[in-house]
Design an enzyme around this catalytic site. Structure first.
Site, PDB file in Angstrom:
ATOM      1  N   TYR A 124     -78.314 -33.724  35.713  1.00 29.09           N
ATOM      2  CA  TYR A 124     -77.465 -32.956  36.634  1.00 29.09           C
ATOM      3  C   TYR A 124     -78.141 -31.660  37.095  1.00 29.09           C
ATOM      4  O   TYR A 124     -77.723 -31.045  38.066  1.00 29.09           O
ATOM      5  CB  TYR A 124     -76.136 -32.632  35.935  1.00 29.09           C
ATOM      6  N   LYS A 171     -76.114 -42.853  26.422  1.00 29.73           N
ATOM      7  CA  LYS A 171     -76.747 -44.071  26.934  1.00 29.73           C
ATOM      8  C   LYS A 171     -78.084 -44.198  26.217  1.00 29.73           C
ATOM      9  O   LYS A 171     -79.152 -44.371  26.821  1.00 29.73           O
ATOM     10  CB  LYS A 171     -76.912 -43.955  28.459  1.00 29.73           C
ATOM     11  N   ASP A 204     -70.912 -46.366  29.709  1.00 27.14           N
ATOM     12  CA  ASP A 204     -70.236 -47.359  30.562  1.00 27.14           C
ATOM     13  C   ASP A 204     -69.043 -47.966  29.828  1.00 27.14           C
ATOM     14  O   ASP A 204     -67.951 -48.113  30.390  1.00 27.14           O
ATOM     15  CB  ASP A 204     -71.218 -48.437  31.067  1.00 27.14           C
ATOM     16  N   ASP A 228     -69.563 -34.897  34.149  1.00 30.50           N
ATOM     17  CA  ASP A 228     -69.118 -34.763  35.540  1.00 30.50           C
ATOM     18  C   ASP A 228     -68.301 -35.988  35.936  1.00 30.50           C
ATOM     19  O   ASP A 228     -67.199 -35.885  36.484  1.00 30.50           O
ATOM     20  CB  ASP A 228     -70.369 -34.628  36.421  1.00 30.50           C
TER      21      ASP A 228
END
Ligand code: NAI
Length: 338
Positions: A124, A171, A204, A228
């Site tokens: 980010y 992740k 996910d 985010d």
């Protein structure tokens, strides 16, 4: 006592929601001195700087800011002012409580989730460059220091607030080094908090789990980009972006702002819901030791949210931004609200 606060109106719906919120804060009787300063494109037009010196100096002095959203051009133009401010003042913890308000129809009642988002690094940060024409590189920098302090923030919050679980969202199956570091730091910190259950979910899967059964989570801690995205997903669980607050917290100062952006599609039309910024201001009131005023506004909000006609359109009402503020102030002043 008068509280001196830096006020950044922002752009898009920022000035409208900020005006409403300042009126509501003033109605509590708490004394504020607002140092109003511009940032972003508007500031650039006036001062040739996106973050003017006056803004930096003001936050260094007041150590507390209430901020409206600031537009970031998509795919071109200047870097996000929001990201720059968080980095400049080392506001490493982005604290985002997600809770329902009464009578807003949502898929699940009684959601009570805390999202803790690392605010200073990760993808980010937008560290990008063109390697050769047609090939670009975007850097994900993660450090042990930042991963450890955000994990510690999440666990300390959980301990102080009698929360039962902390989940690290990652992740690390794919980004074995960067998210792997995040997990190692989280696990190490978790060992110091034996009374709190620690879990890990891949990002996910976390999205799917949140939609299927959000009650399994309590406090969620994650790196910047996942925070985010997941916080907008969670906003959708409780009625939308018009409702969810946030606090950017560092060791020396704090900036309070809504989760939402500048909403150009509804800007300037008196349509925006000021509740998200107002709830951010409630976090600010508690931060500056004005918990009683925060409670006064929260109680009035809970009453107002029982009357659909007093609410803004995003949550099914008909009121404009300013009428919503009028109704809330009337409720705060009504004898039954004390
Ligand atoms: P957005 O959050 O501004 O809007 C997404 C959707 O939610 C729009 O349909 C909008 O009308 C609605 N919405 C947002 N806030 C609302 C409110 N208070 N009341 C009623 N409806 C509301 O996200 P978008 O459109 O992706 O971004 C617009 C701009 O905002 C971009 O330039 C983005 O970079 C910037 N942004 C700034 C943030 C900040 O200042 N912290 C955070 C997020 C985005």
């Amino acid at each position: 006592m008068t509280h001196t606060i830096t006020l950044i109106p922002g752009d898009g719906i920022g000035p409208e929601v900020m005006h409403a919120v300042v009126r509501i804060l003033t109605a509590t009787g708490v004394k504020f001195e607002w140092e109003t300063v511009l940032a972003g494109a508007e500031a650039f037009e006036k001062y040739r700087e996106y973050i003017p010196k006056a803004l930096t100096e003001s936050i260094e002095r007041t150590r507390v800011a209430l901020k409206g959203p600031i537009t970031t051009p998509v795919g071109e133009g200047f870097a996000s002012i929001n990201v720059q401010l968080r980095k400049q003042f080392d506001l490493y913890a982005n604290f985002r409580p997600v809770r329902n308000l009464p009578h807003i129809p949502t898929r699940y009642p009684d959601i009570d989730l805390i999202i803790v988002r690392e605010n200073t690094e990760g993808l980010y940060s937008g560290l990008e460059h063109e390697v050769v024409p047609g090939v670009v590189e975007s850097l994900k920098v993660m450090t042990e220091k930042a991963c450890t302090r955000i994990a510690r923030f999440a666990f300390e919050y959980a301990r102080k607030n009698q929360r039962k679980k902390v989940h690290a969202v990652h992740k690390a199956n794919i980004m074995k080094l960067s998210d792997g570091l995040f997990l190692r730091c989280s696990r190490k910190v978790a060992q110091e908090f034996a009374e709190i259950t620690y879990g890990e979910h891949i990002v996910d899967n976390t999205c799917m789990q949140l939609v299927m059964n959000p009650y399994q989570y309590d406090v969620l801690v994650m790196e910047n980009l996942y925070g985010d995205i997941i916080s907008d997903l969670c906003a959708g669980l409780v009625g939308g972006l018009g409702l969810v607050p946030s606090a950017n917290l560092g060791d020396h100062c704090a900036i309070f702002e809504a989760v939402h952006g500048s909403a150009p599609d509804i800007a300037g039309q008196n349509l925006a819901n000021p509740t998200a910024l107002l709830r951010s201001a409630l976090l600010m009131l508690r931060h500056i030791g004005e918990a009683k005023a925060a409670l006064q506004i929260r109680n009035a909000l809970e009453v107002i949210y029982r009357h659909r006609d007093k609410l803004t359109r995003d949550v099914g009402g008909k009121a404009g931004t300013s009428e919503f503020a009028d109704e809330l102030i009337a409720e705060m002043n009504s004898p039954t609200s004390h």
